[in-house]
Scaffold this active site. Structure first.
Site, PDB file in Angstrom:
ATOM      1  N   SER A 165       0.847  -1.202   0.000  1.00 27.03           N
ATOM      2  CA  SER A 165       0.000   0.000   0.000  1.00 27.03           C
ATOM      3  C   SER A 165       0.875   1.243   0.000  1.00 27.03           C
ATOM      4  O   SER A 165       2.006   1.219   0.523  1.00 27.03           O
ATOM      5  CB  SER A 165      -0.882   0.020   1.256  1.00 27.03           C
ATOM      6  OG  SER A 165      -1.523   1.267   1.369  1.00 27.03           O
TER       7      SER A 165
ATOM      8  N   TYR B 106      -1.932  -1.138  10.492  1.00 29.70           N
ATOM      9  CA  TYR B 106      -2.066  -1.553   9.082  1.00 29.70           C
ATOM     10  C   TYR B 106      -0.857  -1.075   8.275  1.00 29.70           C
ATOM     11  O   TYR B 106      -0.269  -1.853   7.494  1.00 29.70           O
ATOM     12  CB  TYR B 106      -3.356  -0.949   8.523  1.00 29.70           C
ATOM     13  CG  TYR B 106      -3.569  -1.125   7.032  1.00 29.70           C
ATOM     14  CD1 TYR B 106      -4.009  -2.328   6.502  1.00 29.70           C
ATOM     15  CD2 TYR B 106      -3.347  -0.059   6.152  1.00 29.70           C
ATOM     16  CE1 TYR B 106      -4.224  -2.470   5.137  1.00 29.70           C
ATOM     17  CE2 TYR B 106      -3.564  -0.201   4.789  1.00 29.70           C
ATOM     18  CZ  TYR B 106      -3.997  -1.402   4.280  1.00 29.70           C
ATOM     19  OH  TYR B 106      -4.206  -1.543   2.932  1.00 29.70           O
TER      20      TYR B 106
HETATM   21  P1  NDP Z   1     -11.409  -5.840   0.403  1.00 25.95           P
HETATM   22  O1  NDP Z   1     -11.706  -5.508   1.836  1.00 25.95           O
HETATM   23  O2  NDP Z   1     -12.348  -5.388  -0.655  1.00 25.95           O
HETATM   24  O3  NDP Z   1     -11.210  -7.436   0.256  1.00 25.95           O
HETATM   25  C1  NDP Z   1     -10.415  -8.108   1.199  1.00 25.95           C
HETATM   26  C2  NDP Z   1     -10.200  -9.543   0.775  1.00 25.95           C
HETATM   27  O4  NDP Z   1      -9.366 -10.182   1.770  1.00 25.95           O
HETATM   28  C3  NDP Z   1     -11.485 -10.354   0.705  1.00 25.95           C
HETATM   29  O5  NDP Z   1     -11.385 -11.283  -0.340  1.00 25.95           O
HETATM   30  C4  NDP Z   1     -11.528 -11.067   2.048  1.00 25.95           C
HETATM   31  O6  NDP Z   1     -12.220 -12.326   2.034  1.00 25.95           O
HETATM   32  C5  NDP Z   1     -10.036 -11.310   2.301  1.00 25.95           C
HETATM   33  N1  NDP Z   1      -9.804 -11.443   3.741  1.00 25.95           N
HETATM   34  C6  NDP Z   1     -10.038 -10.520   4.701  1.00 25.95           C
HETATM   35  N2  NDP Z   1      -9.787 -11.047   5.922  1.00 25.95           N
HETATM   36  C7  NDP Z   1      -9.398 -12.335   5.718  1.00 25.95           C
HETATM   37  C8  NDP Z   1      -9.045 -13.402   6.584  1.00 25.95           C
HETATM   38  N3  NDP Z   1      -9.051 -13.291   7.918  1.00 25.95           N
HETATM   39  N4  NDP Z   1      -8.716 -14.586   6.025  1.00 25.95           N
HETATM   40  C9  NDP Z   1      -8.735 -14.738   4.692  1.00 25.95           C
HETATM   41  N5  NDP Z   1      -9.069 -13.778   3.818  1.00 25.95           N
HETATM   42  C10 NDP Z   1      -9.407 -12.589   4.329  1.00 25.95           C
HETATM   43  O7  NDP Z   1      -9.932  -5.269   0.153  1.00 25.95           O
HETATM   44  P2  NDP Z   1      -9.287  -4.538  -1.129  1.00 25.95           P
HETATM   45  O8  NDP Z   1      -9.665  -5.245  -2.364  1.00 25.95           O
HETATM   46  O9  NDP Z   1      -9.498  -3.086  -1.007  1.00 25.95           O
HETATM   47  O10 NDP Z   1      -7.733  -4.772  -0.812  1.00 25.95           O
HETATM   48  C11 NDP Z   1      -6.950  -5.774  -1.451  1.00 25.95           C
HETATM   49  C12 NDP Z   1      -5.495  -5.524  -1.118  1.00 25.95           C
HETATM   50  O11 NDP Z   1      -5.106  -4.222  -1.577  1.00 25.95           O
HETATM   51  C13 NDP Z   1      -5.171  -5.551   0.374  1.00 25.95           C
HETATM   52  O12 NDP Z   1      -3.902  -6.111   0.570  1.00 25.95           O
HETATM   53  C14 NDP Z   1      -5.150  -4.079   0.744  1.00 25.95           C
HETATM   54  O13 NDP Z   1      -4.371  -3.841   1.891  1.00 25.95           O
HETATM   55  C15 NDP Z   1      -4.521  -3.497  -0.511  1.00 25.95           C
HETATM   56  N6  NDP Z   1      -4.759  -2.074  -0.712  1.00 25.95           N
HETATM   57  C16 NDP Z   1      -6.031  -1.595  -0.944  1.00 25.95           C
HETATM   58  C17 NDP Z   1      -6.220  -0.259  -1.179  1.00 25.95           C
HETATM   59  C18 NDP Z   1      -7.556   0.309  -1.470  1.00 25.95           C
HETATM   60  O14 NDP Z   1      -7.618   1.546  -1.620  1.00 25.95           O
HETATM   61  N7  NDP Z   1      -8.605  -0.466  -1.582  1.00 25.95           N
HETATM   62  C19 NDP Z   1      -5.095   0.692  -1.138  1.00 25.95           C
HETATM   63  C20 NDP Z   1      -3.818   0.093  -0.895  1.00 25.95           C
HETATM   64  C21 NDP Z   1      -3.677  -1.241  -0.692  1.00 25.95           C
HETATM   65  P3  NDP Z   1     -13.819 -12.423   2.396  1.00 25.95           P
HETATM   66  O15 NDP Z   1     -14.545 -11.877   1.192  1.00 25.95           O
HETATM   67  O16 NDP Z   1     -14.054 -13.872   2.604  1.00 25.95           O
HETATM   68  O17 NDP Z   1     -14.034 -11.574   3.615  1.00 25.95           O
END
Ligand code: NDP
Length: 245
Positions: free
Chosen positions: A138, A150
């Site tokens: 990120s 985070y």
């Molecule tokens: P979302 O919150 O939309 O999706 C998160 C995903 O991670 C889901 O598929 C969820 O599964 C899974 N997940 C969450 N907790 C667990 C757990 N305990 N065990 C297994 N799987 C888990 O996130 P984003 O798409 O926004 O983010 C994706 C990546 O991008 C992350 O690494 C985030 O840090 C990074 N990022 C995002 C940004 C943004 O602006 N959105 C900016 C910078 C980085 P389930 O559906 O089953 O809950």
């Protein structure tokens, strides 16, 4: 990517889903990992299959002690003896800041740092020589946010990528890190919920808009192609030019 395979963690929603769909469109058989939202994961798999691709779901709660082992077992079952070509560590949870409890701190580190590390360790015997590892970090490693825990987890991923790229170079495996900027997803519902938020973000982004999950997925796809063969140990900001001044 034809005849190749990929694991995308957190592929049920958001950026992970877009990555899974892109790699499947490029021809990979994709393991669509999720934590608990089975319906969303099945939707991702169905969308991939409707577009002519191949995918299977893998459930594993990465906050649990045995989450990585459960994931690797599901991955092996779905691959049915095929090697793994691409590993994308995308799953993560957001928050907290300086008021974190010790349990909250541990949970965020378990999902965002411990899990990617041990997924890589335990997937290495499946990963073919010349394979690709991409970790999703990120921009919060270089700009301040209140969610310090985070941000710390993402700093750890940046460090992991550099060290592992050196360790795994002998096997021709590249390890790169993508740092998205402000991207529309369930992690950022404020973009749609707070009036004017998306317009405010657009003003601090050189290319003048909020990022979309597909913007990140296309950059991930680059690291899976032969064109990226000489790039390893790098962190690539994919943010439309965030805070350029
Ligand atoms: P979302 O919150 O939309 O999706 C998160 C995903 O991670 C889901 O598929 C969820 O599964 C899974 N997940 C969450 N907790 C667990 C757990 N305990 N065990 C297994 N799987 C888990 O996130 P984003 O798409 O926004 O983010 C994706 C990546 O991008 C992350 O690494 C985030 O840090 C990074 N990022 C995002 C940004 C943004 O602006 N959105 C900016 C910078 C980085 P389930 O559906 O089953 O809950």
């Amino acid at each position: 990517m034809t005849n190749r395979t990929a694991l995308v963690t957190g592929a049920s929603r958001g950026i992970g889903r877009a990555i899974a769909e892109r790699l499947a469109a490029d021809g990979a058989l994709v393991a669509v990992h999720y934590g608990s939202n089975k319906a969303a994961a099945l939707e991702t798999v169905a969308a991939i299959e409707a577009a002519g691709g191949h995918a299977f779901p893998v459930e594993a709660d990465l906050a649990q002690q045995d989450g990585v082992d459960v994931l690797i077992d599901g991955l092996k079952e779905g691959l049915a003896g095929k090697p793994l070509d691409v590993l994308v560590n995308n799953a993560a949870v957001f928050g907290p800041g300086i008021d974190a409890t010790e349990d909250e701190f541990d949970r965020v580190f378990r999902v965002n740092v411990r899990a990617p590390f041990f997924i890589i360790q335990k997937a290495l015997p499946l990963l073919r020589d010349g394979g690709r590892i991409i970790n999703i970090s990120s921009g919060v490693t270089w700009f301040a946010v209140p969610e310090a825990v985070y941000a710390m987890t993402k700093g750890a991923l940046n460090t992991l990528g550099r060290s592992l790229a050196n360790t795994l170079g002998d096997r021709g495996i590249t390890v790169n890190t993508i740092a998205p900027g402000i991207t529309r997803s369930d992690m950022n519902t404020w973009l749609d919920d707070v009036p004017g938020a998306a317009d405010g973000v657009a003003k601090i982004v050189a290319l003048g808009r909020v990022g979309e999950a597909a913007d990140i997925a296309d950059a991930v796809a680059f690291f899976t192609t032969p064109d990226s063969r000489w790039v390893t140990g790098q962190v690539l900001d994919v943010n439309g030019g965030l805070y350029l001044g």
